[in-house]
Every structure is written in structure tokens, then in C-alpha cells.
Write an enzyme that holds these catalytic residues in place. Sequence first.
Site, PDB file in Angstrom:
ATOM      1  N   ARG A  22       0.878  -1.190   0.000  1.00 55.98           N
ATOM      2  CA  ARG A  22       0.000   0.000   0.000  1.00 55.98           C
ATOM      3  C   ARG A  22       0.898   1.217   0.000  1.00 55.98           C
ATOM      4  NH1 ARG A  22      -5.120   1.501   3.732  1.00 55.98           N
ATOM      5  NH2 ARG A  22      -6.008   0.142   2.128  1.00 55.98           N
ATOM      6  N   HIS A  31      -7.566   0.778  -6.190  1.00 59.25           N
ATOM      7  CA  HIS A  31      -7.737  -0.079  -5.008  1.00 59.25           C
ATOM      8  C   HIS A  31      -8.435  -1.380  -5.456  1.00 59.25           C
ATOM      9  CE1 HIS A  31      -7.795  -1.291  -0.954  1.00 59.25           C
ATOM     10  NE2 HIS A  31      -8.620  -0.418  -0.413  1.00 59.25           N
ATOM     11  N   GLN A  39     -10.198  -4.001  -2.933  1.00 62.26           N
ATOM     12  CA  GLN A  39     -11.468  -3.507  -2.387  1.00 62.26           C
ATOM     13  C   GLN A  39     -12.588  -3.703  -3.399  1.00 62.26           C
ATOM     14  OE1 GLN A  39     -12.210  -1.987   0.799  1.00 62.26           O
ATOM     15  NE2 GLN A  39     -14.239  -2.459  -0.002  1.00 62.26           N
ATOM     16  N   ASP A  72     -17.311   7.330  -1.057  1.00 64.64           N
ATOM     17  CA  ASP A  72     -16.018   7.209  -0.365  1.00 64.64           C
ATOM     18  C   ASP A  72     -15.685   8.593   0.201  1.00 64.64           C
ATOM     19  OD1 ASP A  72     -13.529   6.321   0.521  1.00 64.64           O
ATOM     20  OD2 ASP A  72     -12.574   6.502  -1.446  1.00 64.64           O
ATOM     21  N   CYS A 122     -16.232   1.722   1.041  1.00 61.48           N
ATOM     22  CA  CYS A 122     -15.056   0.888   1.321  1.00 61.48           C
ATOM     23  C   CYS A 122     -14.623   1.007   2.785  1.00 61.48           C
ATOM     24  CB  CYS A 122     -13.917   1.277   0.398  1.00 61.48           C
ATOM     25  SG  CYS A 122     -13.497   3.031   0.471  1.00 61.48           S
ATOM     26  N   ARG A 162     -13.391  -8.689   2.524  1.00 60.59           N
ATOM     27  CA  ARG A 162     -11.989  -8.443   2.173  1.00 60.59           C
ATOM     28  C   ARG A 162     -11.163  -9.676   2.519  1.00 60.59           C
ATOM     29  NH1 ARG A 162      -9.939  -3.199   1.774  1.00 60.59           N
ATOM     30  NH2 ARG A 162      -8.029  -4.258   1.130  1.00 60.59           N
TER      31      ARG A 162
HETATM   32  N1  NVA Z   1      -9.995   6.818  -1.140  1.00 62.04           N
HETATM   33  C1  NVA Z   1      -9.595   6.330   0.152  1.00 62.04           C
HETATM   34  C2  NVA Z   1      -9.814   4.852   0.244  1.00 62.04           C
HETATM   35  C3  NVA Z   1      -9.486   4.258   1.581  1.00 62.04           C
HETATM   36  C4  NVA Z   1      -9.686   2.778   1.626  1.00 62.04           C
HETATM   37  C5  NVA Z   1      -8.134   6.674   0.388  1.00 62.04           C
HETATM   38  O1  NVA Z   1      -7.323   6.489  -0.518  1.00 62.04           O
HETATM   39  O2  NVA Z   1      -7.808   7.148   1.483  1.00 62.04           O
HETATM   40  N1   CP Z   2     -11.073  -0.120   2.828  1.00 60.57           N
HETATM   41  C1   CP Z   2      -9.786  -0.154   3.200  1.00 60.57           C
HETATM   42  O1   CP Z   2      -8.870  -0.412   2.420  1.00 60.57           O
HETATM   43  O2   CP Z   2      -9.609   0.094   4.530  1.00 60.57           O
HETATM   44  P1   CP Z   2      -8.224   0.317   5.283  1.00 60.57           P
HETATM   45  O3   CP Z   2      -7.685   1.649   4.816  1.00 60.57           O
HETATM   46  O4   CP Z   2      -8.581   0.311   6.727  1.00 60.57           O
HETATM   47  O5   CP Z   2      -7.285  -0.792   4.917  1.00 60.57           O
END
Ligand code: NVA
Ligand code: CP
Length: 310
Positions: A108, A135, A138, A230, A270, A298
Site C-alpha cells: 500500500r 484499489h 477492495q 467514499d 469501502c 476483504r
Molecule cells: N480513497 C480512500 C480509500 C481508503 C480505503 C483513500 O485512498 O484514502
Molecule cells: N477499505 C480499506 O482499504 O480500509 P483500510 O484503509 O482500513 O485498509
Amino acid sequence: MVVNMKGKSLISINDLTLEEINWIFDLCKELKEKQKKGIPHKLLEGKTLGMIFSKPSTRTRISFEVGIYQLGGTGLYFNQNDLQLKKSENISDTAKVLSRYLNGIMIRTFDHQDVLDLAAYSSIPVINGLTDLLHPCQVLTDLYTILERKDILKGLKLAYVGDGNNMANSLLHGCSKVGMNISIASPSGYKPDPEIIKNSENNAKLMGSKIEILDDPVDAVKNADIVYTDVWASMGQEKESEDRKIKFAAYQVNTELVKNAKDDYLFMHCLPAHRGDEVVNEVADSSNSVIFDEAENRLHVQKAIMALLM
Ligand code: NVA
Ligand code: CP
């Protein structure tokens, strides 16, 4: 049909064929049933997954770590600051070294190119656990969650309301690959990635489905089977939060907006959710909401992904 995904990386849903997506879902269903019934399914006995995080995580970290454990393997967590990566060692050397110890890497990070580079130099599968662009884990989970509830994907309409971010981009890939219609409503200046819209339009043409990029959330949500949103400010955009609250105010998913969807619509997010901003409690906690099924799935979907790739 037997699909062999062993050794492949998962960077984007757009790299997957429909057969591969269905293969993930079939194995996911089997593994979820086994886990619920307490039937052992140690498909990755003795294998190790390295997990590199440059951003925080609740779901991704815990579901991958628990998932590899349930499959008989081990997960190793690294905060990027703990590694030499990008400070005193380049991505290519890091990838080659990690490939000598591990059986798979989940990463990540911010820059999508870093994940592409890591995969290019690794001899083991690399799984994208979120970048600023995409992502995929997800959205594969979201599609599986919809399939569980609706028994079908092709022909359903998903409305995404809010920022044209990594979620919107992966939803475009995912929906268009499986023949779902997707309508996205975002303020101008916050639309999804143009290249991703183009690729998804090509997928949709092949599947006979429709993509709409709109301004008005009411137009997007009209007759939708799924309403998705989101956060307005993603990880790394915290400084823009206040400005975005003003720009996205008309894009809140609230009880008025969801009246435009079908009665049996699913509400999806998500998570993490910023309740009171992009969604109100009345929607997030309603009987239409499947946000915690998404979070649970997940685990099951990623177990299938790891088992197929590693
Ligand atoms: N769009 C959000 C998704 C988190 C799972 C982010 O990138 O922070
Ligand atoms: N939805 C998701 O990826 O959550 P986290 O940021 O908690 O991993």
C-alpha cells in the site's frame, strides 16, 4: 475452464480477464464456506507474505494478515519507514532481495508507478493494497459482496457519488469488466482518471454495459441498484479536507438522495467513513447498507487472490 494465475501479480482489475475474476469469486465462495464451517483450508502452508505499508490501514492489514494465517502461512508487516526502500536502496534491488525471502508481497503506497516497478523487478507476485490511483482488492470484494446479495452482476447499475479517486477508478474497471452499468457523479475538477474512463468504456462496449460521468448526483443515483461513496479527502489529502468539504457538500449520500435509487438498493462504502460528510448515519446504518459485509469479505476475497497467485 481452468485458469492458471500462479505467479501473476494483481496491480489492476483491468489486467484480469472475466474468467480470472470469476475464478477468484468461485474460490472465495469455497474458502468462505470452509472458514465458516471450521474446515481446514491450508492452501499456503509454509508460505510468507510481506506486507509493505506507507499509509495507515485497518481492514487491509488485518484481513491480509489473518487471511495468510488461515491459509497456513505467515504475514510479515513492514512500515515503509522500517525498510531501506527509497531511502538508501532502490525499488529494483529491494524487489530482488524480497523475492529471495518471500512468496508474495502486498503493498500500500502513494505512487502507482512504485507498485508497477516493484512488480516488474520481483520474481514473486505483487498485490496492490491501494495506491493513489487504484484499489483493486477492495473493488473485487465489493463485486463479490454484490454477487452474494443480488446473485448477478451483469446489467445492474452502480451509482458512485463523490471524489473521482482510487475507488472511483477501480469501480470503473471492475463494473465495466463484469458488464455492470456505472454512473459517477463528481464535482468538476474531481472526475476519475481520463485514461481509466477510456479503458473502461472499451470494456463496457465489449460487455454491452454503460458508463456515465455526470455532475448531478440525483441523475447518477436514479434507479440505481447500488449507491457507493467514499471519503472526500483520501489519505495524503488531509490538508485539502476543509476546502473539499465545501466543494463536495452537494455530493453527500443522504436520505433524500437515496430516494432516487431502487427500493432494494445496496449502500456501499469501502470504509473508513467520515460520517456526516460523504454519508449520513441514517444511510450507513440502514437495512440497505452492506458496509460491514464488504469489510468482512476483504478477508475471503483476498484469501482466494493469495491462494491463486502464490
Ligand atoms: N480513497 C480512500 C480509500 C481508503 C480505503 C483513500 O485512498 O484514502
Ligand atoms: N477499505 C480499506 O482499504 O480500509 P483500510 O484503509 O482500513 O485498509
